[in-house]
Write a protein that holds these residues in place. Structure first.
Motif, short mmCIF file in Angstrom:
data_model
loop_
_atom_site.label_atom_id
_atom_site.label_comp_id
_atom_site.label_asym_id
_atom_site.label_seq_id
_atom_site.Cartn_x
_atom_site.Cartn_y
_atom_site.Cartn_z
N THR A 31 38.75 39.64 35.05
CA THR A 31 38.43 40.71 36.00
C THR A 31 39.49 40.88 37.07
N SER A 32 39.83 39.77 37.75
CA SER A 32 40.82 39.89 38.82
C SER A 32 42.16 40.35 38.26
N THR A 33 42.53 39.83 37.08
CA THR A 33 43.81 40.19 36.47
C THR A 33 43.81 41.67 36.07
N ALA A 34 42.74 42.09 35.39
CA ALA A 34 42.67 43.49 34.93
C ALA A 34 42.72 44.45 36.13
N LYS A 35 42.03 44.08 37.21
CA LYS A 35 42.01 44.93 38.41
C LYS A 35 43.41 45.08 38.99
N GLU A 36 44.11 43.96 39.08
CA GLU A 36 45.44 43.98 39.69
C GLU A 36 46.45 44.72 38.80
N VAL A 37 46.35 44.49 37.50
CA VAL A 37 47.26 45.19 36.57
C VAL A 37 47.01 46.70 36.69
N ALA A 38 45.74 47.09 36.72
CA ALA A 38 45.40 48.52 36.84
C ALA A 38 45.95 49.09 38.15
N LYS A 39 45.80 48.32 39.23
CA LYS A 39 46.28 48.78 40.54
C LYS A 39 47.80 48.99 40.51
N LYS A 40 48.49 48.00 39.97
CA LYS A 40 49.96 48.06 39.94
C LYS A 40 50.46 49.24 39.10
N LEU A 41 49.72 49.55 38.01
CA LEU A 41 50.17 50.61 37.11
C LEU A 41 49.60 51.98 37.49
N GLY A 42 48.66 51.99 38.45
CA GLY A 42 47.99 53.24 38.80
C GLY A 42 47.00 53.68 37.73
N PHE A 43 46.48 52.71 36.96
CA PHE A 43 45.49 52.99 35.91
C PHE A 43 44.08 52.77 36.49
N GLN A 44 43.08 53.21 35.75
CA GLN A 44 41.70 52.95 36.13
C GLN A 44 41.26 51.63 35.50
N TYR A 45 40.55 50.82 36.30
CA TYR A 45 40.05 49.53 35.81
C TYR A 45 38.66 49.74 35.19
N PHE A 46 38.43 49.13 34.03
CA PHE A 46 37.16 49.33 33.32
C PHE A 46 36.64 47.99 32.80
N ASP A 47 35.53 47.53 33.38
CA ASP A 47 34.92 46.25 33.02
C ASP A 47 33.73 46.52 32.08
N THR A 48 33.91 46.21 30.78
CA THR A 48 32.83 46.52 29.82
C THR A 48 31.70 45.50 29.86
N ASN A 55 46.76 26.84 34.29
CA ASN A 55 47.66 26.29 35.29
C ASN A 55 48.60 27.30 35.91
N CYS A 56 48.35 28.58 35.67
CA CYS A 56 49.28 29.51 36.31
C CYS A 56 48.59 30.26 37.44
N SER A 57 49.37 30.64 38.42
CA SER A 57 48.78 31.31 39.58
C SER A 57 48.39 32.73 39.18
N PHE A 58 47.56 33.32 40.02
CA PHE A 58 47.10 34.68 39.76
C PHE A 58 48.30 35.63 39.64
N GLU A 59 49.26 35.49 40.56
CA GLU A 59 50.45 36.36 40.55
C GLU A 59 51.21 36.20 39.24
N GLU A 60 51.29 34.93 38.77
CA GLU A 60 52.04 34.68 37.54
C GLU A 60 51.38 35.36 36.33
N GLN A 61 50.04 35.28 36.29
CA GLN A 61 49.40 35.86 35.11
C GLN A 61 49.50 37.39 35.11
#
Ligand code: DC
Length: 218
Positions: free
Chosen positions: A14-31, A202-208
């Motif tokens: 969830t946190s990853t998908a939200k951030e990726v969507a934000k960075k790309l200007g996409f809509q986040y969708f949690d099924t 073992n990877c940080s949120f930013e890294e993933q």
């Protein structure tokens, strides 16, 4: 365009998908939240979900609406009420695997997922997004993590809604849910073909987030 992110509970989808969507200007969708909404509806209306006729009747009456009007946020309305917080409670969490294994529930949810994403750009997270819902997506990711890391993340989620729960109980619930979600006949949780695997133990949120963005760019 659809980017798919699949993985088990607590791997950080969830946190990853939200951030990726934000960075790309996409809509986040949690099924997953859709299956939770159906579960909440069945629990509140006392629907016996071992009876397929009761399930089908309830699905016909239920009014589930997805509101994408806020940028980078998704709200779920059940019979007009915002249920975004309620669907995170323990009772819904305990019952959602069983509800999401019902064929008519999945058929309805997958149909909605395909139709609402027809126009626009979405980062879609779930269990079967790269395998069943959008098997032809160009960018697919599969997140993995060990049980300790996943239980810690889930604990933080429960704390956000003021629910106190023992970490061992969370771990047992995750093991149980994995068995159910990966072992079910319909759309089991599995790595989609051609998906990029990201281990988040073992990877940080930013890294993933970075790994996903770099992969899309390349
Ligand atoms: O991601 P989550 O924990 O909120 O998902 C809740 C449940 O919904 C999970 O146990 C499996 C199910 N699910 C599913 O079957 N298919 C999806 N695409 C998303 C979630």
């Amino acid at each position: 365009m659809v980017i798919t992110i699949d993985g088990a509970a607590g791997v950080g989808k969830t946190s990853t998908a939200k951030e990726v969507a934000k960075k790309l200007g996409f809509q986040y969708f949690d099924t997953g939240s859709m299956y939770r909404a159906v579960t909440l509806y069945f629990l509140e209306k006392n629907v016996d979900f071992s009876s397929m006729s009761e399930v089908d009747k309830a699905l016909n009456i239920m009014k589930l609406k997805i509101d994408f009007s806020e940028k980078n946020n998704m709200k779920l309305l059940l019979d007009g009420n915002d249920i975004s917080l309620k669907i995170r409670n323990q009772n819904v969490t305990k019952n959602v695997s069983a509800v999401s294994a019902i064929k008519s529930v999945r058929t309805l949810m997958v149909g909605i997922q395909r139709s609402v994403t027809q126009n626009g750009n979405f980062v879609v997270e779930g269990r079967d997004i790269g395998t069943v819902v959008f098997p032809d997506a160009k960018h697919k990711f599969f997140l993995e993590a060990d049980y300790d890391a996943r239980a810690k993340r889930r604990m933080a989620d429960f704390m956000k809604i003021n629910e106190v729960i023992n970490i061992n109980e969370i771990k047992e619930d995750l093991i149980e849910r994995d068995k159910y979600d990966s072992g079910r006949k319909l759309s089991p949780l599995k790595k989609p073909m051609n998906a990029v695997i990201i281990n988040t133990s073992n990877c940080s949120f930013e890294e993933q987030v970075d790994q996903i963005l770099k992969n899309i760019e390349s």
